[in-house]
Design a protein around this motif. Structure first.
Motif, short mmCIF file in Angstrom:
data_model
loop_
_atom_site.label_atom_id
_atom_site.label_comp_id
_atom_site.label_asym_id
_atom_site.label_seq_id
_atom_site.Cartn_x
_atom_site.Cartn_y
_atom_site.Cartn_z
N ALA A 142 46.65 36.72 34.40
CA ALA A 142 47.64 35.46 34.38
C ALA A 142 48.77 35.81 35.02
O ALA A 142 49.73 36.71 34.41
CB ALA A 142 47.58 34.72 33.18
N LEU A 143 48.89 35.50 36.35
CA LEU A 143 50.45 35.99 36.79
C LEU A 143 50.86 34.74 37.79
O LEU A 143 50.20 34.04 37.83
CB LEU A 143 49.96 37.35 37.71
CG LEU A 143 49.12 37.24 38.79
CD1 LEU A 143 49.42 38.38 39.88
CD2 LEU A 143 47.68 37.24 38.41
N PRO A 144 52.11 34.73 38.00
CA PRO A 144 52.77 33.82 38.86
C PRO A 144 51.79 33.62 40.21
O PRO A 144 51.44 34.56 40.72
CB PRO A 144 54.06 34.34 39.15
CG PRO A 144 54.46 35.13 38.00
CD PRO A 144 53.16 35.82 37.97
N ALA A 145 51.62 32.22 40.80
CA ALA A 145 50.89 31.78 41.45
C ALA A 145 51.27 32.67 42.83
O ALA A 145 50.28 32.67 43.84
CB ALA A 145 50.79 30.28 41.78
N ALA A 146 52.45 32.79 43.03
CA ALA A 146 53.02 33.25 44.23
C ALA A 146 52.85 34.86 44.36
O ALA A 146 53.03 35.47 45.38
CB ALA A 146 54.57 33.19 44.35
N SER A 154 36.28 42.68 39.93
CA SER A 154 35.81 42.19 38.79
C SER A 154 36.75 41.30 37.63
O SER A 154 36.25 40.67 36.94
CB SER A 154 35.15 43.10 37.99
OG SER A 154 35.99 43.97 37.36
N VAL A 155 38.19 41.43 38.18
CA VAL A 155 39.11 40.69 37.27
C VAL A 155 39.61 39.42 38.01
O VAL A 155 39.63 39.47 39.11
CB VAL A 155 40.39 41.72 37.27
CG1 VAL A 155 41.26 40.93 36.56
CG2 VAL A 155 39.96 43.30 36.57
N GLU A 156 39.60 38.58 37.25
CA GLU A 156 39.67 37.07 37.57
C GLU A 156 41.22 36.86 37.49
O GLU A 156 41.99 37.29 36.63
CB GLU A 156 39.17 36.05 36.53
CG GLU A 156 38.95 34.63 37.24
CD GLU A 156 38.03 33.82 36.52
OE1 GLU A 156 38.41 32.29 36.92
OE2 GLU A 156 37.24 34.20 35.96
N ARG A 157 41.72 36.21 38.56
CA ARG A 157 42.99 35.89 38.63
C ARG A 157 43.36 34.54 38.16
O ARG A 157 42.49 33.45 38.72
CB ARG A 157 43.69 35.89 40.23
CG ARG A 157 44.90 35.55 40.61
CD ARG A 157 45.04 35.61 42.11
NE ARG A 157 45.16 36.97 42.68
CZ ARG A 157 46.09 37.66 42.87
NH1 ARG A 157 47.52 37.16 42.53
NH2 ARG A 157 46.06 39.02 43.01
N LEU A 158 44.15 34.35 37.48
CA LEU A 158 44.56 32.99 36.73
C LEU A 158 46.09 32.51 37.33
O LEU A 158 46.97 33.64 37.13
CB LEU A 158 44.28 32.95 35.40
CG LEU A 158 42.92 33.30 34.88
CD1 LEU A 158 42.98 33.56 33.46
CD2 LEU A 158 42.06 32.22 35.22
N ASP A 159 46.37 31.64 37.14
CA ASP A 159 48.11 31.12 37.33
C ASP A 159 48.63 31.13 35.94
O ASP A 159 48.37 30.23 35.17
CB ASP A 159 47.95 29.80 37.97
CG ASP A 159 49.35 29.36 38.19
OD1 ASP A 159 50.34 29.95 37.63
OD2 ASP A 159 49.47 28.23 39.00
N LEU A 160 49.71 31.85 35.69
CA LEU A 160 50.38 32.10 34.69
C LEU A 160 50.95 30.75 34.03
O LEU A 160 51.09 30.56 33.06
CB LEU A 160 51.38 33.22 34.82
CG LEU A 160 52.18 33.55 33.49
CD1 LEU A 160 51.24 33.85 32.33
CD2 LEU A 160 53.26 34.56 33.77
N ASP A 161 51.28 29.89 35.02
CA ASP A 161 51.86 28.44 34.78
C ASP A 161 50.90 27.63 34.71
O ASP A 161 51.49 26.41 34.57
CB ASP A 161 53.02 28.50 35.93
CG ASP A 161 54.17 29.30 35.74
OD1 ASP A 161 54.48 29.73 34.66
OD2 ASP A 161 54.44 29.78 36.97
N ASN A 162 49.62 27.70 34.51
CA ASN A 162 48.80 26.64 34.63
C ASN A 162 47.82 26.76 33.15
O ASN A 162 46.76 27.40 33.21
CB ASN A 162 47.89 26.89 35.76
CG ASN A 162 46.71 25.57 35.87
OD1 ASN A 162 46.48 24.92 34.68
ND2 ASN A 162 46.49 25.16 37.08
N ILE A 163 48.40 26.35 32.34
CA ILE A 163 47.81 26.17 30.88
C ILE A 163 46.21 25.96 30.94
O ILE A 163 45.38 26.58 30.45
CB ILE A 163 48.54 25.52 29.84
CG1 ILE A 163 50.12 26.27 29.52
CG2 ILE A 163 47.92 25.51 28.30
CD1 ILE A 163 49.76 27.84 29.05
#
Length: 181
Positions: A142-146, A154-163
């Motif tokens: 989970a990291l900032p969207a920008a 194989s690692v999924e990207r998530l928006d750190l600010d999107n609970i």
């Protein structure tokens, strides 16, 4: 350090450098996971001496007098305190085993970055080095969207600010673990 037994309670590490917002994320994520029907336990690693007891209270005095452990219980909660002088770092497998009788649907582990267990990593470029993300046990970041940081395929990207997005990923992860156990 041995890996977490995959045939027990789903256990997911929350890994990040200090100051990234692990506790902030968890305090927002836990109510949402509860709404989604999960009973979630948390194990938090502390890097220093800490005390949950109040000096002068009976439980504190009993612990100081040598009781090991001390269990304080009421209608609303209980706390188990155990002195561990001279002990090496806590054994995560032992801590997970202590929680199993409580029958949580999921155990989230804050800290214990070096342990071989599946992890959701949090990353902010201004807080720490990307070397944390080299861990082969990381399943999502989970990291900032920008952020333009490249992740392994194989690692999924998530928006750190999107609970909500993070909660849905954790729920899907927990269900997948439970189906394979």
């Amino acid at each position: 350090m041995p890996a977490i037994d995959e045939h027990v309670t789903p256990t997911l590490g929350i890994a990040a450098w200090s100051g990234t917002g692990k506790t902030t994320l968890l305090t927002a994520l836990l109510p949402r996971l509860r709404e989604l029907g999960l009973r979630v336990a948390v194990i938090k690693h502390a890097h220093h001496s800490f005390d949950v007891d109040v000096p002068g209270k009976d439980s504190y005095r009993l612990r100081e007098a040598g009781a090991a452990p001390v269990l304080v219980a009421s209608r609303e909660r209980f706390a188990l305190m155990q002195e561990t002088p001279g002990q090496a770092e806590p054994d995560l497998n032992q801590l997970v085993a202590m929680l199993r009788p409580q029958a949580p649907d999921l155990i989230l582990v804050e800290g214990f970055k070096a342990w071989p267990l599946p992890k959701l990593a949090l990353y902010r470029e201004e807080v720490g080095e990307a070397t944390l993300l080299d861990d082969p046990y990381i399943e999502a970041v989970a990291l900032p969207a920008a952020s333009t940081l490249a992740l392994a395929g194989s690692v999924e990207r998530l928006d750190l600010d999107n609970i909500e997005e993070i909660a849905q990923w954790v729920l899907a992860w927990q269900k997948a673990w439970s189906m394979r156990a």
